[in-house]
Design an enzyme around this catalytic site. Sequence first.
Site, PDB file in Angstrom:
ATOM      1  N   TYR A  16       0.818  -1.228   0.000  1.00  0.00           N
ATOM      2  CA  TYR A  16       0.000   0.000   0.000  1.00  0.00           C
ATOM      3  C   TYR A  16       0.843   1.265   0.000  1.00  0.00           C
ATOM      4  O   TYR A  16       0.475   2.247   0.640  1.00  0.00           O
ATOM      5  CB  TYR A  16      -0.906   0.034   1.247  1.00  0.00           C
ATOM      6  N   TYR A 144     -14.506  -4.426   2.877  1.00  0.00           N
ATOM      7  CA  TYR A 144     -13.162  -4.857   2.480  1.00  0.00           C
ATOM      8  C   TYR A 144     -12.971  -6.286   2.983  1.00  0.00           C
ATOM      9  O   TYR A 144     -13.288  -6.593   4.130  1.00  0.00           O
ATOM     10  CB  TYR A 144     -12.094  -3.953   3.119  1.00  0.00           C
ATOM     11  N   ASP A 248     -17.350 -11.877   7.776  1.00  0.00           N
ATOM     12  CA  ASP A 248     -15.902 -11.700   7.730  1.00  0.00           C
ATOM     13  C   ASP A 248     -15.500 -10.993   9.032  1.00  0.00           C
ATOM     14  O   ASP A 248     -15.575  -9.778   9.138  1.00  0.00           O
ATOM     15  CB  ASP A 248     -15.507 -10.872   6.509  1.00  0.00           C
ATOM     16  N   LYS A 277      -6.169 -12.334  11.531  1.00  0.00           N
ATOM     17  CA  LYS A 277      -5.579 -11.207  12.274  1.00  0.00           C
ATOM     18  C   LYS A 277      -5.271 -11.546  13.744  1.00  0.00           C
ATOM     19  O   LYS A 277      -4.211 -12.079  14.012  1.00  0.00           O
ATOM     20  CB  LYS A 277      -6.455  -9.970  12.150  1.00  0.00           C
TER      21      LYS A 277
END
Length: 437
Positions: A16, A144, A248, A277
């Site tokens: 990114y 996302y 999600d 995560k």
Amino acid sequence: MKKTPNQPDSPIWLPYTQMKTALPQLKVKSAKGVYLHLEDGRKIMDCISSWWVILHGHAQKEIAQAISNQAKNLEQVISAGYTHQPAEDLAQKLIDALPRPLSRVFFSDNGSTAVEVALKIAFQYWKNLGVTNRTRFLCFEGDYHGDTIGAMSAADKSAFNDVFSELLFPCDQVPFPFTFKEDETADQKEEKALERLDEMLKINGSNYAAMIIEPLVQGACGFRICRTEFLSRLKEKLQAYGILLIFDEVMTGFGRTGEIFACIKANCVPDIICLSKGITGGFLPLGVSVCTEEIYQAFYADDPKKTFYHGHSYTANPICCAASLASFELLQKTQAKLKKIENWHRDNLDELSKSGLVEKTRFMGTIAAMDVKLGPNKEYSPKDTRSIIKAFQDKGFLIRPLGNTIYILPPYCIVENELTSVYQTIGDVLGSLRFHR
Ligand SMILES: *Cc1c(COP(=O)(O)O)cnc(C)c1O
């Protein structure tokens, strides 16, 4: 060739990041608790859990110990045909913590793969049942789900994935009813979202395999929060058409919303949940997609074509599973702390709001966000994001705004005066950058 300060002499291509205009990289020597310790002797408070992965704190000793013990014992083994205690224990812990009927655990190795697996399972589920027309997906504006092709397809179309548009499969989008303090249009936004969904269901209801959502909090698009009741209303509509629901929870999982999972907070059980995560406390990459017994049974068959042909080299890596088990144990002792962090967020947001520097304040559990308030003739540009990042860095804080949204997602070991200092610094930084004028 002469190197500018922004072109460090390094072969590393950053995520990114436009390498040409990148801020100089800070070199980290070690980390402990909420702090990163830099090579140059400075320390930086990690206010965003290093991209939302660090759960308890950096270098948590129980997790480090579990990793060390496991590495010396069994570091990795093929996951097809072989199993091991850490994977078995972790799968059991996960399904004990998740609501029924979520009961079958498919391991992968990051958030994007956990999402890919969920989308593929949902798609094949219908094929396995002999239903051939359920080939479409529903998703939310602003969602996302990761950076692989499937995960990008199921996400909002944005500047990040625009260049790949020809590669992405179509996904029908519903508005996300995000809300914030003193928002008087929350009801209207929910009605609008559900009406839009109704319209799509009327046309294509029997052609959808599944809908995917970041439940309660959309992370990457700016920490947009919706009300808990919305999810049950959504599920009811989907159920009427037999459409599967995928949560999600790659970001929201493991306590971020104040409950261990958003599905528990919202009292709404999906057909598939994706986790990653924080799953290992932030030490190692691991992903899981957990589905219902009913879905699993559609793959459980004599016909080899009904097999789920998907797998990753590091599926259920024993060291990652051991880290996750240690993190789980710590999490069970952290429940009261999550509530405390929420209260600190509330008090500090109220205080900061008075400054007139921020608006649309919102929080849920350990997550808080606000938008930078812009004066009448002010426009916000990517350059401003860089200025904000730099200003926080100079004061010793790791903060990375998403557009003009500043969010705080701290490791759970943060204490009250540390969190208060983050808010005070937000006030100082925004005051000096004068976006409000
Ligand atoms: C970060 C994130 C992902 C992608 O996870 P990676 O491990 O970065 O691939 C997917 N979904 C959500 C909600 C996320 O926040």
